[in-house]
Design an enzyme around this catalytic site. Structure first.
Site, short mmCIF file in Angstrom:
data_model
loop_
_atom_site.label_atom_id
_atom_site.label_comp_id
_atom_site.label_asym_id
_atom_site.label_seq_id
_atom_site.Cartn_x
_atom_site.Cartn_y
_atom_site.Cartn_z
N CYS A 163 -7.40 -0.53 -44.81
CA CYS A 163 -7.92 -0.76 -43.46
C CYS A 163 -9.29 -0.11 -43.29
O CYS A 163 -9.60 0.89 -43.91
CB CYS A 163 -6.97 -0.19 -42.43
SG CYS A 163 -5.30 -0.87 -42.55
N ASN A 225 -3.10 -6.27 -50.42
CA ASN A 225 -3.01 -6.49 -48.98
C ASN A 225 -3.67 -7.84 -48.67
O ASN A 225 -4.06 -8.58 -49.57
CB ASN A 225 -3.70 -5.35 -48.24
CG ASN A 225 -3.14 -5.15 -46.84
OD1 ASN A 225 -2.62 -6.09 -46.22
ND2 ASN A 225 -3.23 -3.95 -46.33
#
Length: 285
Positions: A163, A225
């Site tokens: 992230c 991811n």
């Protein structure tokens, strides 16, 4: 089920080839089958093919099928776990892969203690403070890892370095080997539990990042991811989501995921949990 047999064999052959190139023992690599949309018949055929680990991500669907699973199946809950569903999952699966809040972990711990069991769980850490991601902020991840190091019901921590780091010009911790190394080392210093680092595919050299995590003390890697994507509402002439860009997943990402897992399997000696783009049990690698 002959088609399923051939597909599992093809995946196994790929694992053995990659392990051989990396100097690893293929028996140390676990194949997890995501069983979304799979029938009970398909799921129960997997152990006979040597696949004992299966992943479910929908509580209601899991509840309707669980009693029909073979007793030797190792069940992973791989989806977001809502707090009101904790009683339906704890003690009924072997591993929960999505512990994303302190409140949820405390509920899991209390439920496991009430049942007199140890519930293995992966701790999801949102070190980038991204609103669209569940997980912990950068200020909390060391604190949380240290705190749950003391909990017997938590067996493994997954650290999501995928992230954006809003305090570093929007740079993701997982896009630079140096920052991935620092995060891994910081968590390694406060916990004795195994830690798996979750990597982003939005990089030009994922191998160097995987190596940095290994060097810093990671016990394993989970990858990949979501890719970074964007959609435009043509009538409104504006992005569809408020953040403008977000995670892109689905079948289209699988070739990217397979390629990156292959590259890293040939570069590191720690285990890799491969994920991304698998839609059903009948898919080829």
């Amino acid at each position: 089920m002959e088609n399923l047999k051939l597909q599992v064999a093809a995946v196994r052959a790929g694992i053995e080839q990659a392990a051989k190139k990396a100097g690893r023992d293929p028996s140390g690599i676990t194949l997890l089958a995501a069983t979304k949309y799979a029938s009970v018949e398909q799921i129960n055929a997997l152990p006979a093919l040597g696949v004992f680990d299966i992943g479910e991500n929908r509580v209601q669907e899991y509840q309707s099928k669980r009693e029909f699973y073979r007793p030797d199946a190792q069940v992973h809950f791989i989806g977001h776990l809502q707090r009101n569903k904790v009683k339906s999952v704890v003690g009924r699966c072997d591993l929960i892969q999505s512990g994303d809040s302190e409140e949820l972990l405390e509920l899991i711990d209390r439920r496991a203690a009430a049942l007199g069991i140890r519930q293995d769980i992966l701790l999801e850490v949102n070190i980038g403070e991204e609103a669209s991601k569940s997980g912990f902020s950068i200020e909390e991840y060391v604190y949380t890892a240290e705190k749950f190091d003391k909990e017997d019901q938590i067996g493994l921590l997954e650290i999501n370095v995928s992230c954006p780091n809003v305090h570093n010009g929007g740079m993701s911790f997982g896009t630079r080997p140096e920052s991935a190394f620092e995060v891994t080392k910081a968590v390694r210093a406060v916990t004795k539990k195994p830690i798996y680092i979750k990597l982003t595919p939005n990089v030009t050299d994922i191998v160097s990042i995987a190596k940095a995590c290994e060097e810093a003390g990671a016990d394993g890697i989970s990858m990949v991811n979501t890719l970074l994507g964007m959609r435009i509402d043509l009538k409104k002439k504006a992005p569809v989501i408020a953040n403008k860009m977000g995670g892109f997943s689905g079948p289209a990402v699988k070739p990217v995921a397979v390629r990156m897992v292959y590259q890293c399997a040939n570069a590191v000696k720690i285990p890799i949990i491969g994920m991304g783009g698998i839609m059903n049990a009948d898919e080829n690698g």
